[in-house]
Write an enzyme that holds these catalytic residues in place. Structure first.
Site, PDB file in Angstrom:
ATOM      1  N   MET A   1       0.764  -1.383  -0.421  1.00 31.19           N
ATOM      2  CA  MET A   1       0.006   0.284   0.031  1.00 31.19           C
ATOM      3  C   MET A   1       0.734   1.331   0.080  1.00 31.19           C
ATOM      4  O   MET A   1       0.075   2.039   0.393  1.00 31.19           O
ATOM      5  CB  MET A   1      -0.767  -0.046   1.868  1.00 31.19           C
ATOM      6  CG  MET A   1      -2.245  -0.655   0.945  1.00 31.19           C
ATOM      7  SD  MET A   1      -3.418  -1.071  -0.280  1.00 31.19           S
ATOM      8  CE  MET A   1      -4.192   0.776  -0.156  1.00 31.19           C
ATOM      9  N   ARG A   2       1.641   1.272   0.200  1.00 31.44           N
ATOM     10  CA  ARG A   2       2.883   2.026   0.203  1.00 31.44           C
ATOM     11  C   ARG A   2       2.458   3.071  -1.521  1.00 31.44           C
ATOM     12  O   ARG A   2       2.744   4.703  -1.116  1.00 31.44           O
ATOM     13  CB  ARG A   2       4.389   2.011   0.389  1.00 31.44           C
ATOM     14  CG  ARG A   2       5.432   3.579   0.208  1.00 31.44           C
ATOM     15  CD  ARG A   2       6.704   2.453   0.389  1.00 31.44           C
ATOM     16  NE  ARG A   2       6.712   2.339   2.297  1.00 31.44           N
ATOM     17  CZ  ARG A   2       7.360   0.971   2.428  1.00 31.44           C
ATOM     18  NH1 ARG A   2       7.400   0.083   1.170  1.00 31.44           N
ATOM     19  NH2 ARG A   2       7.478   0.685   3.578  1.00 31.44           N
ATOM     20  N   ALA A   3       2.784   2.307  -1.766  1.00 33.76           N
ATOM     21  CA  ALA A   3       2.598   3.483  -3.146  1.00 33.76           C
ATOM     22  C   ALA A   3       1.350   4.243  -3.259  1.00 33.76           C
ATOM     23  O   ALA A   3       1.387   5.530  -3.588  1.00 33.76           O
ATOM     24  CB  ALA A   3       2.317   2.154  -5.040  1.00 33.76           C
TER      25      ALA A   3
END
Length: 648
Positions: free
Chosen positions: A273-275
């Site tokens: 989910m970092r993007a």
């Protein structure tokens, strides 16, 4: 002091400048990775940015730049003087050869033992707090150090653990890394930790190149005068940064744009989910930079173009990048997902939430006159997990993950009074203990002298120079065999990539041998050359070994501490003489390599019921090991090949 080159005077590089400015507005984005060939003004742009950042107010005398309005309650310099002072934002540069102590700081163990105080010497992370930390050639920095600085950048704190003593301090900074991909890539897991990435290249437009030269010569002739001509433009950018920072908390991220971001990231198949979070934060920062009250589709598009390219790599050898048409199509597809579902009881929603409170989740080798038209290599077999090929003994080369080495980190072996890395506490106390009565020890303390200090001898892993010598002759050219050979070499290259090795590629066919890839840290380049490899013709095995010998001799002069590992991929058949007999010539050159102490492994590609065993004979002449092609994927304990007779 000579004035720096103005940020506004840089020609082109619009994406780079925008990415840096967005991080200056919203440092939580996670920094910028700048990829590009040498001589493209990467460092110039980064240094120019530091001059635009607003000055910071710090507690007088605090080595950790605490903010007087909100000092760090765990600051090692507490208690603070109730006095504040203003200084410019710092640009701190981390050199490639930096140690862990230089980065995070170190404890003065001598004072800790003798005076009973926790004396701490801050490192570069403390110096960069509330400023810019610039890492040139970040791809050449050891992974251990990259992990440390990325962890600090993500958490806003640095932690130092030394001999049971723990120190923590604030370390919030704008992280900028630059790299030349020709010198090797960053690992995908490290790439993902950078918020934004930008590819830079020299313009091919004559007018642009002319302007670059004109401005640079003007700067060199009169730096102060040149900077003065751009001072007003730079000042406007500085004011705009401050304004955008102030407006950032009030910028709304509507639900339909949040859904657009989620759909866009899902369509590109990025991991985790970092993007999504980086795109959301960058979109909010871009909206604030434009003076908008809410995020719009344009902000999301700009953020995606900067945040997604380096996160699309599914394989380490995939080229990073983002096709503009693919991005536009993904945005069109995401537009449908941006609308809330029909059964949403709250309707379309236009919340004012921001993402910051959410958790982070060459050409082929030439042939001789007797070489038939070369056939392109077939597609290689799928890569597999290759067994470890290691150089015997203990080296002192560059940090890596292949062979044993004396290093500044890793397993502690013993204490020594001379060479070592860091203080060996038990050894130091043991050396000092017998002398306490003679030194008049009184009380619970211990009387320590400089001669008592013992250093730790540690063993870690080093990277090596892995030189592949690949037989591309007619005897290897059968489609099924060459496909298996290519797949095996790709697997070994993948292993070299993961172990941070330098690699080189020699091929031999026809009547000659070619160094198609000089030793480099760019393993991707080796894969590219291998996939272009043509096959056919006779087998100049002696020429291939001689070319490898010459290459390793030169590299030993360039980098004497990096130990080589020669991997010869062949069926052992030799049909082209160097002087007299093809086979004996090859064995003689192999003897040269053995005399030089080159660690060697022969990958035997011979197949069929009738085997001549020539590859095994070559391995004996090299003083190395022989591994059959189908044994390269072995995972058993005997998979560690002691390839040389090196002494510890």
């Amino acid at each position: 002091m000579t004035a720096g080159y103005p940020f506004s005077a840089v020609v082109g590089h619009d994406d780079l400048r925008l990415a840096l400015l967005l991080n200056a507005v919203h440092p939580v984005i996670g920094g910028v990775l700048v990829r590009g060939e040498k001589g493209t003004a990467k460092s110039t742009v980064v240094r120019g940015l530091a001059a635009l950042l607003p000055p910071v107010e710090v507690v007088a005398g605090c080595r950790f730049s605490c903010d007087p309005a909100a000092p760090d309650p765990a600051c090692p310099d507490l208690p603070h003087e109730p006095v504040g002072t203003v200084r410019p934002a710092r640009l701190v540069e981390l050199p490639v050869g930096a140690t862990e102590d230089r980065l995070v700081g170190s404890l003065d163990l001598e004072r800790a033992l003798t005076e009973g105080v926790r004396a701490y010497q801050p490192g570069l992370l403390a110096a960069a707090h509330r400023g810019v930390l610039y890492v040139d050639e970040v791809n050449l920095l050891h992974d251990h150090l990259v992990d440390l600085l990325l962890d600090a950048a993500a958490m806003g704190r640095a932690h130092v653990e030394r001999e049971g003593v723990s120190v923590s301090h604030a370390a919030s900074f704008l992280l900028v890394g630059t790299m030349n991909p020709e010198e090797g890539e960053l690992r995908p897991q490290l790439l993902d930790r950078f918020g934004l990435t930008v590819e830079v290249a020299a313009s091919r437009d004559v007018d642009s190149r002319t302007e670059v030269i004109r401005r640079r010569l003007a700067y060199e002739a009169d730096a102060e005068g040149f900077a003065a001509r751009w001072a007003e433009t730079d000042a406007e950018l500085a004011v705009r940064i401050v304004t955008a920072r102030a407006a950032l908390p009030s910028v709304r991220l509507p639900d339909h744009e949040l859904r657009r971001i989620a759909a866009l990231c899902a369509s590109f198949g990025v991991d985790g989910m970092r993007a999504d979070l980086v795109v959301a934060r960058a979109a909010v920062a871009h909206a604030a930079w434009r003076g908008r009250e809410a995020v719009e589709e344009k902000d999301v598009e700009v953020a995606a173009r900067l945040a997604l390219p380096h996160r699309r790599r599914r394989d380490p050898f995939d080229e990073p990048g983002l096709d503009e048409e693919q991005l536009r199509q993904a945005l069109r597809d995401a537009a449908e997902s941006a609308e809330p579902p029909d059964d949403d009881p709250d309707g379309p929603g236009d919340g004012a939430s921001t993402p910051d409170g959410a958790p982070d989740g060459t050409d082929a080798p030439r042939g001789g006159s007797d070489t038939p038209p070369q056939q392109p290599a077939t597609a290689p077999d799928p890569a597999f997990r290759a067994r470890l090929l290691a150089v015997d003994g203990v080296g002192e080369g560059a940090p890596g993950r292949r062979s044993r080495a004396r290093a500044g980190f890793g397993r502690t072996l013993r204490a020594t009074q001379s060479r070592g890395h860091g203080v060996h506490l038990v050894g130091t106390l043991t050396a000092a203990a017998p002398h306490q009565p003679a030194r008049g020890r009184a009380g619970a303390g211990i009387v320590l002298r400089r001669d008592d200090i013992r250093h730790a001898v540690r063993e870690g892993r080093e990277s090596n120079l892995v030189l592949f010598a690949v037989d591309a002759s007619g005897s290897m050219a059968a489609r099924r065999r060459m496909s298996a050979v290519s797949g095996a070499v790709v697997s070994l290259l993948l292993d070299a990539y993961q172990r941070r090795d330098k690699v080189g590629l020699v091929t031999f066919r026809g009547t000659s041998a070619d160094l198609v890839l000089p030793p480099t840290s760019s393993v991707e380049a080796a894969v590219t050359r291998l996939r272009r490899l043509g096959t056919g013709g006779r087998t100049p095995l002696a020429s291939g070994l001689l070319r490898a010998h010459r290459t390793l001799t030169v590299e030993r002069l360039r980098d004497p501490r990096r130990r080589p590992l020669l991997v010869v991929v062949t069926d052992g058949r030799a049909t082209v003489p160097l002087r007299h007999d093809p086979v004996e010539d090859a064995m003689r050159v192999a003897g040269f390599l053995a005399e030089d102490g080159v660690a060697s492994v022969v990958v035997d590609c011979e197949r069929g019921p009738m085997r001549l065993g020539l590859a095994a004979r070559l391995a004996v002449a090299l003083g190395g090991a022989c591994v059959r092609l189908d044994e390269l994927s072995s995972d058993v304990v005997t998979g560690v090949v002691r390839a040389a007779r090196g002494a510890a």
